[in-house]
Design a protein around this motif. Structure first.
Motif, short mmCIF file in Angstrom:
data_model
loop_
_atom_site.label_atom_id
_atom_site.label_comp_id
_atom_site.label_asym_id
_atom_site.label_seq_id
_atom_site.Cartn_x
_atom_site.Cartn_y
_atom_site.Cartn_z
N GLN A 22 -22.04 33.27 -10.40
CA GLN A 22 -22.19 32.28 -9.35
C GLN A 22 -23.62 31.81 -9.17
O GLN A 22 -23.89 30.88 -8.41
N LEU A 23 -24.58 32.46 -9.82
CA LEU A 23 -25.99 32.10 -9.67
C LEU A 23 -26.27 30.88 -10.53
O LEU A 23 -26.51 30.97 -11.73
N LYS A 24 -26.20 29.72 -9.93
CA LYS A 24 -26.47 28.47 -10.63
C LYS A 24 -27.55 27.70 -9.88
O LYS A 24 -27.58 27.72 -8.65
N PRO A 25 -28.44 27.03 -10.60
CA PRO A 25 -29.50 26.28 -9.93
C PRO A 25 -28.91 25.23 -9.00
O PRO A 25 -27.95 24.55 -9.33
N ASP A 26 -29.50 25.12 -7.81
CA ASP A 26 -29.01 24.14 -6.85
C ASP A 26 -30.09 23.14 -6.45
O ASP A 26 -29.93 22.43 -5.47
N SER A 27 -31.19 23.08 -7.18
CA SER A 27 -32.23 22.11 -6.88
C SER A 27 -33.07 21.88 -8.13
O SER A 27 -33.07 22.68 -9.06
N THR A 28 -33.79 20.76 -8.12
CA THR A 28 -34.64 20.44 -9.26
C THR A 28 -35.77 21.45 -9.41
O THR A 28 -36.13 21.84 -10.53
N GLU A 29 -36.35 21.88 -8.27
CA GLU A 29 -37.44 22.84 -8.34
C GLU A 29 -36.97 24.15 -8.98
O GLU A 29 -37.68 24.75 -9.81
N THR A 30 -35.75 24.61 -8.60
CA THR A 30 -35.22 25.84 -9.18
C THR A 30 -35.01 25.69 -10.68
O THR A 30 -35.32 26.60 -11.46
N GLU A 31 -34.48 24.53 -11.10
CA GLU A 31 -34.28 24.30 -12.53
C GLU A 31 -35.61 24.30 -13.28
O GLU A 31 -35.71 24.83 -14.40
N ARG A 32 -36.64 23.72 -12.68
CA ARG A 32 -37.95 23.72 -13.34
C ARG A 32 -38.51 25.14 -13.48
O ARG A 32 -39.05 25.51 -14.54
N ILE A 33 -38.36 25.94 -12.42
CA ILE A 33 -38.85 27.33 -12.48
C ILE A 33 -38.10 28.11 -13.55
O ILE A 33 -38.69 28.84 -14.36
N LEU A 34 -36.76 27.91 -13.61
CA LEU A 34 -35.97 28.61 -14.63
C LEU A 34 -36.34 28.15 -16.04
O LEU A 34 -36.35 28.93 -16.98
N THR A 35 -36.65 26.85 -16.17
CA THR A 35 -37.06 26.34 -17.49
C THR A 35 -38.34 27.02 -17.95
O THR A 35 -38.48 27.41 -19.12
N VAL A 36 -39.28 27.21 -17.02
CA VAL A 36 -40.53 27.88 -17.36
C VAL A 36 -40.26 29.33 -17.80
O VAL A 36 -40.79 29.82 -18.81
N PHE A 37 -39.39 30.01 -17.03
CA PHE A 37 -39.04 31.39 -17.38
C PHE A 37 -38.39 31.45 -18.76
O PHE A 37 -38.74 32.30 -19.60
N ASP A 38 -37.40 30.55 -19.00
CA ASP A 38 -36.68 30.59 -20.28
C ASP A 38 -37.61 30.28 -21.45
O ASP A 38 -37.52 30.93 -22.51
N GLU A 39 -38.50 29.30 -21.28
CA GLU A 39 -39.44 28.99 -22.36
C GLU A 39 -40.38 30.17 -22.63
O GLU A 39 -40.71 30.49 -23.78
N THR A 40 -40.81 30.84 -21.56
CA THR A 40 -41.68 32.01 -21.73
C THR A 40 -40.96 33.12 -22.48
O THR A 40 -41.53 33.79 -23.35
N ILE A 41 -39.67 33.34 -22.15
CA ILE A 41 -38.89 34.37 -22.84
C ILE A 41 -38.77 34.04 -24.32
O ILE A 41 -38.92 34.91 -25.20
#
Length: 390
Positions: A22-41
């Motif tokens: 159920q943990l899905k991004p619900d805002s643009t800021e959250t998606e950007r933060i997750l993108t940074v995390f995923d790229e770092t990984i």
């Protein structure tokens, strides 16, 4: 159905923790933060693969292409140079310059790999890397990413609900643990009591066996002594000695019979005790199974009661809403009735005032008419009197 009822009664924050899907991004800021995390990984995983790829560069050269191969060769060259500088410290300025070039080389290599994601995914399955501390760091970073996503998607109210739910679960677990501990203590006490009884009866059996052995020894010693005395007195009183021997033999037979009877009795008692011990063990096992069954039934009953409570709570909420609407309508009707009653009372008072006014006017008019008639009669009477005088 029961699982659905339990989920319906859980707070939303707790559902997010228990169901990570159920943990899905619900805002643009959250998606950007997750993108940074995923790229770092991805960059960390590529960095982990680079030493192994460089070690087998000839094998992966065709797959990598000339640009990435050249970048990796440059990176290998800079890595060897920095290792030489670290092995023989001295020129700090040159070492910092080489470190800066090595960082730029690594960034350029990562940029080339990120530009070709298919190549990176293919290398993940082609390159085997021994597990190291980098894997632990990447795993921890992924967990930190999931934790950050959870915190970003969890509101303060949901966090409070989650904490409250965890506290309730801990309290329930603590109560269950206390109940289990109490039952285990009772079980251990029962087992200890049973063992004490068995030990006591075993000691009694051993004492009886010892007594029987001592009795047999005593009987044997008595027989020998009596035999000696009989031989000694045989010449003096052979008949008395024979009678006494016969009597003693009878006593021996009786004692042997008693001994056999005691052995049989003790064996029967031992068998009964063993049966009782087995029966006690079966009863304990049965009580344990009964406890497990009762706990399962109570858990099922609790879940059913909880589901019924949630359903009745929802029905109560609906009834409360309907009651509020009916109460509002009732108050409006009462207000309308009160206003109609006041208008009717006002109309009655107005009619009474009018009736009183009409009565008063009629009475005044009748009085006026009577006075007018009376005055006219007086005037006529005075006129007749004057005519008579003349």
């Amino acid at each position: 159905g029961m699982a659905t009822s339990r989920k319906a009664g859980m707070p939303l924050g707790v559902m997010k923790v228990l169901d990570p899907g159920q943990l899905k991004p619900d805002s643009t800021e959250t998606e950007r933060i997750l993108t940074v995390f995923d790229e770092t990984i991805v960059k960390l995983e590529i960095t982990r693969l680079i030493p192994r790829i460089i070690g087998s560069l000839e094998r992966f050269a065709r797959m990598l292409g000339s640009e990435i191969t050249s970048s990796l060769l440059e990176h290998q060259k800079l890595s060897m140079e920095i290792q030489d500088l670290l092995a023989s410290p001295g020129d700090e300025e040159r070492r910092r310059a080489v470190e800066q070039r090595l960082k730029c080389s690594l960034r350029n290599t990562l940029r080339l790999f990120l530009a070709n994601p298919l190549l990176y995914h293919g290398l993940k399955y082609e390159v085997w890397v021994r597990e190291s501390s980098a894997d632990v760091f990447i795993k921890a970073f992924k967990e930190f990413r999931d934790f950050t996503l959870e915190r970003l998607l969890t509101s303060p109210d949901e966090e409070k609900e989650k904490i409250q739910f965890m506290e309730d679960i801990s309290l329930q677990v603590e109560k269950n643990t206390e109940t289990i501990s109490a039952l285990q203590a009772e079980l251990e006490a029962a087992i200890q009591t049973r063992d004490e009884e068995v030990n006591s009866k075993d000691k009694k059996i051993e004492n009886l066996k010892t007594s029987m052995e001592n009795l047999a020894k005593d009987c044997k010693a008595d027989i020998q002594q009596i035999t000696k005395e009989g031989e000694k007195q045989q010449k003096e009183d052979e008949k008395a000695s024979q009678d006494r021997c016969a009597r003693l033999e009878q006593d021996v037979l009786r004692l042997i019979a008693q001994f056999k009877a005691l052995v049989l009795e003790h064996r029967a008692l031992e068998l009964a005790l063993r049966k009782k011990k087995c029966q006690t063990e079966r009863e304990i096992e049965k009580w344990v199974q009964k406890y497990d069954t009762d706990m399962a039934e109570k858990q099922a009953t609790y879940e059913e009661v909880e589901a019924a409570y949630n359903e009745e709570k929802a029905q109560l909420a609906l009834l409360m809403e309907k009651h509020a609407l009916l109460l509002q309508e009732y108050n409006e009707i009462q207000e309308e009735r009160r206003m109609l009653k006041e208008k009717a009372e006002e109309a009655a008072r107005e009619a009474a005032r009018r009736n009183d006014a009409a009565t008063y006017i009629q009475a005044f008019w009748k009085g006026y008419l009577v006075r007018s008639i009376y005055k006219s009669k007086l005037k006529k009477g005075k006129g007749k009197g004057k005519g008579r005088g003349k």
